[in-house]
Design a protein around this motif. Structure first.
Motif, PDB file in Angstrom:
ATOM      1  N   MET A  39      47.656  35.303  26.814  1.00  0.00           N
ATOM      2  CA  MET A  39      46.352  35.474  27.477  1.00  0.00           C
ATOM      3  C   MET A  39      45.531  36.612  26.874  1.00  0.00           C
ATOM      4  O   MET A  39      44.321  36.655  27.045  1.00  0.00           O
ATOM      5  N   LEU A  40      46.182  37.564  26.202  1.00  0.00           N
ATOM      6  CA  LEU A  40      45.336  38.676  25.720  1.00  0.00           C
ATOM      7  C   LEU A  40      44.487  38.256  24.533  1.00  0.00           C
ATOM      8  O   LEU A  40      44.865  37.397  23.735  1.00  0.00           O
ATOM      9  N   SER A  41      43.325  38.873  24.420  1.00  0.00           N
ATOM     10  CA  SER A  41      42.344  38.434  23.427  1.00  0.00           C
ATOM     11  C   SER A  41      42.890  38.490  22.008  1.00  0.00           C
ATOM     12  O   SER A  41      42.651  37.602  21.209  1.00  0.00           O
ATOM     13  N   GLY A  65      38.727  39.631  34.742  1.00  0.00           N
ATOM     14  CA  GLY A  65      40.016  39.246  34.150  1.00  0.00           C
ATOM     15  C   GLY A  65      40.509  40.314  33.183  1.00  0.00           C
ATOM     16  O   GLY A  65      40.303  40.229  31.977  1.00  0.00           O
ATOM     17  N   TYR A  67      43.815  41.480  32.807  1.00  0.00           N
ATOM     18  CA  TYR A  67      45.170  41.250  32.305  1.00  0.00           C
ATOM     19  C   TYR A  67      45.775  42.608  31.919  1.00  0.00           C
ATOM     20  O   TYR A  67      45.829  43.490  32.751  1.00  0.00           O
ATOM     21  N   TYR A  70      43.532  44.696  27.155  1.00  0.00           N
ATOM     22  CA  TYR A  70      43.174  44.628  25.733  1.00  0.00           C
ATOM     23  C   TYR A  70      41.662  44.509  25.540  1.00  0.00           C
ATOM     24  O   TYR A  70      41.030  45.316  24.851  1.00  0.00           O
ATOM     25  N   SER A  71      41.064  43.486  26.150  1.00  0.00           N
ATOM     26  CA  SER A  71      39.636  43.245  25.910  1.00  0.00           C
ATOM     27  C   SER A  71      38.779  44.358  26.506  1.00  0.00           C
ATOM     28  O   SER A  71      37.714  44.689  25.967  1.00  0.00           O
ATOM     29  N   ASP A  89      40.865  42.496  38.249  1.00  0.00           N
ATOM     30  CA  ASP A  89      41.963  41.523  38.139  1.00  0.00           C
ATOM     31  C   ASP A  89      42.588  41.313  39.514  1.00  0.00           C
ATOM     32  O   ASP A  89      42.734  42.260  40.292  1.00  0.00           O
ATOM     33  N   ILE A  90      42.979  40.105  39.762  1.00  0.00           N
ATOM     34  CA  ILE A  90      43.547  39.735  41.058  1.00  0.00           C
ATOM     35  C   ILE A  90      45.029  40.120  41.161  1.00  0.00           C
ATOM     36  O   ILE A  90      45.577  40.239  42.248  1.00  0.00           O
ATOM     37  N   GLY A 116      41.672  42.560  43.028  1.00  0.00           N
ATOM     38  CA  GLY A 116      41.295  41.580  44.040  1.00  0.00           C
ATOM     39  C   GLY A 116      40.593  40.404  43.401  1.00  0.00           C
ATOM     40  O   GLY A 116      40.525  40.301  42.160  1.00  0.00           O
ATOM     41  N   ASN A 117      40.072  39.534  44.265  1.00  0.00           N
ATOM     42  CA  ASN A 117      39.379  38.336  43.784  1.00  0.00           C
ATOM     43  C   ASN A 117      37.981  38.730  43.296  1.00  0.00           C
ATOM     44  O   ASN A 117      37.165  39.247  44.071  1.00  0.00           O
ATOM     45  N   ALA A 118      37.708  38.466  42.032  1.00  0.00           N
ATOM     46  CA  ALA A 118      36.431  38.891  41.439  1.00  0.00           C
ATOM     47  C   ALA A 118      35.236  38.308  42.196  1.00  0.00           C
ATOM     48  O   ALA A 118      34.191  38.960  42.304  1.00  0.00           O
ATOM     49  N   ASP A 135      36.574  36.124  31.787  1.00  0.00           N
ATOM     50  CA  ASP A 135      37.836  35.674  31.203  1.00  0.00           C
ATOM     51  C   ASP A 135      38.895  35.567  32.301  1.00  0.00           C
ATOM     52  O   ASP A 135      39.993  36.082  32.160  1.00  0.00           O
ATOM     53  N   ASP A 137      39.872  33.036  36.154  1.00  0.00           N
ATOM     54  CA  ASP A 137      40.247  31.696  36.611  1.00  0.00           C
ATOM     55  C   ASP A 137      39.217  30.637  36.194  1.00  0.00           C
ATOM     56  O   ASP A 137      38.084  30.630  36.680  1.00  0.00           O
ATOM     57  N   TYR A 144      31.042  31.597  39.094  1.00  0.00           N
ATOM     58  CA  TYR A 144      30.750  32.948  38.601  1.00  0.00           C
ATOM     59  C   TYR A 144      29.298  33.103  38.166  1.00  0.00           C
ATOM     60  O   TYR A 144      28.741  34.196  38.235  1.00  0.00           O
TER      61      TYR A 144
HETATM   62  C1  LIG Z   1      43.119  35.371  30.279  1.00  0.00           C
HETATM   63  S1  LIG Z   1      43.612  36.701  31.283  1.00  0.00           S
HETATM   64  C2  LIG Z   1      42.514  37.988  30.822  1.00  0.00           C
HETATM   65  C3  LIG Z   1      42.789  38.503  29.425  1.00  0.00           C
HETATM   66  C4  LIG Z   1      42.039  39.767  29.069  1.00  0.00           C
HETATM   67  N1  LIG Z   1      40.610  39.632  29.297  1.00  0.00           N
HETATM   68  C5  LIG Z   1      42.282  40.074  27.603  1.00  0.00           C
HETATM   69  O1  LIG Z   1      41.565  39.511  26.766  1.00  0.00           O
HETATM   70  O2  LIG Z   1      43.181  40.831  27.280  1.00  0.00           O
HETATM   71  C6  LIG Z   1      43.009  36.232  32.859  1.00  0.00           C
HETATM   72  C7  LIG Z   1      43.230  37.251  33.978  1.00  0.00           C
HETATM   73  O3  LIG Z   1      42.388  36.860  35.070  1.00  0.00           O
HETATM   74  C8  LIG Z   1      43.033  37.222  36.274  1.00  0.00           C
HETATM   75  N2  LIG Z   1      42.432  36.434  37.358  1.00  0.00           N
HETATM   76  C9  LIG Z   1      42.619  35.124  37.645  1.00  0.00           C
HETATM   77  N3  LIG Z   1      41.872  34.769  38.706  1.00  0.00           N
HETATM   78  C10 LIG Z   1      41.183  35.863  39.090  1.00  0.00           C
HETATM   79  C11 LIG Z   1      40.233  36.137  40.125  1.00  0.00           C
HETATM   80  N4  LIG Z   1      39.841  35.191  40.966  1.00  0.00           N
HETATM   81  N5  LIG Z   1      39.736  37.383  40.213  1.00  0.00           N
HETATM   82  C12 LIG Z   1      40.116  38.358  39.349  1.00  0.00           C
HETATM   83  N6  LIG Z   1      41.014  38.159  38.358  1.00  0.00           N
HETATM   84  C13 LIG Z   1      41.538  36.932  38.229  1.00  0.00           C
HETATM   85  C14 LIG Z   1      44.514  36.927  35.997  1.00  0.00           C
HETATM   86  O4  LIG Z   1      45.336  37.681  36.861  1.00  0.00           O
HETATM   87  C15 LIG Z   1      44.650  37.317  34.519  1.00  0.00           C
HETATM   88  O5  LIG Z   1      45.175  38.625  34.367  1.00  0.00           O
END
Ligand SMILES: C[S@@+](CC[C@H](N)C(=O)[O-])C[C@H]1O[C@@H](n2cnc3c(N)ncnc32)[C@H](O)[C@@H]1O
Length: 213
Positions: A39-41, A65, A67, A70-71, A89-90, A116-118, A135, A137, A144
């Motif tokens: 998942m990380l960029s 998001g 994670y 990284y990003s 991040d949730i 929490g939930n974005a 980046d 859900d 969004y």
């Molecule tokens: C693809 S990863 C992000 C990768 C990060 N941006 C990077 O590039 O290193 C997606 C992240 O979104 C988070 N996530 C999923 N649904 C979410 C929500 N509703 N609100 C906030 N974060 C959420 C997940 O827990 C996960 O860590």
């Protein structure tokens, strides 16, 4: 996910800026300790995010998001000295990992974590943002748009990741593939939105750059 032949991909990476040491360390630890490290960029997309941020030179950045951070660290490279980066991040289990790397960086005091939930958190943020990186859900991507647009400055840049979704958005949709359905809808919305001009870049899993007009 990336669509280029391996030799072209390797050439592009080799002729792009090197990955900072801290991000190499973060990547290693993510692969050792955290679920779903793909998942990380990563190096190449991270350098793209860093470059865009340096060109925009934002005061405030919003990341949806985090994670393992990284990003966020890539985007922070272009932020103004008095700027802030809010990242959501949730998954609360990732909080300490993120903080450890934010504290090792030059941006420790400027990066603000939200857990929490974005979709609930964004409406409560009182800032306006110059860059938003989406980046999280994929199934909620369409929701969004109307959540983040009022929080963006005119001329602000919305970066949307995974918009090609392994190429599935360009294929006939399978009935139960809700993420692909949502991403197709999202791509249409941002393409047709009167407040946005967009270009979809086929790098990695697809990254759309949209400018708020
Ligand atoms: C693809 S990863 C992000 C990768 C990060 N941006 C990077 O590039 O290193 C997606 C992240 O979104 C988070 N996530 C999923 N649904 C979410 C929500 N509703 N609100 C906030 N974060 C959420 C997940 O827990 C996960 O860590």
């Amino acid at each position: 996910m990336h669509f280029l032949p391996d030799n072209i991909d390797e050439y592009a990476v080799k002729h792009s800026q090197e990955e900072p040491k801290l991000l190499q360390e973060l990547t290693r630890e993510t692969w050792q300790k955290v679920l779903a490290p793909v998942m990380l960029s990563g190096h190449y997309q991270g350098r793209v995010l860093s470059m865009i941020s340096k060109l925009v030179n934002p005061l405030n950045i919003l990341e949806i998001g985090t994670y393992t951070g990284y990003s966020a660290l890539c985007l922070a490279e272009g932020m103004q000295q008095e700027g802030t980066l809010h990242t959501i991040d949730i998954n609360e289990e990732l909080h300490d990992f993120q903080r450890k790397y934010f504290d090792k960086s030059d941006f420790s005091k400027q990066i603000i974590q939200h857990t929490g939930n974005a979709l609930d958190i964004i409406p409560k943020l009182e800032k306006k943002f110059d860059i938003v990186f989406l980046d999280a859900d994929k199934g909620n991507y369409p929701k969004y748009i109307e959540t983040v647009l009022p929080k963006m400055n005119k001329g602000g840049v919305l970066l949307s990741d995974n918009v090609l979704w392994y190429g599935k958005v360009a294929q006939p949709t399978k009935e139960k593939d809700l993420d692909t359905i949502a991403l197709k809808e999202y791509n249409t919305i941002i393409h047709e939105h009167p407040q946005l001009e967009s270009v979809l870049l086929p790098i990695r899993d697809g990254l759309t750059i949209s400018r708020k007009i």
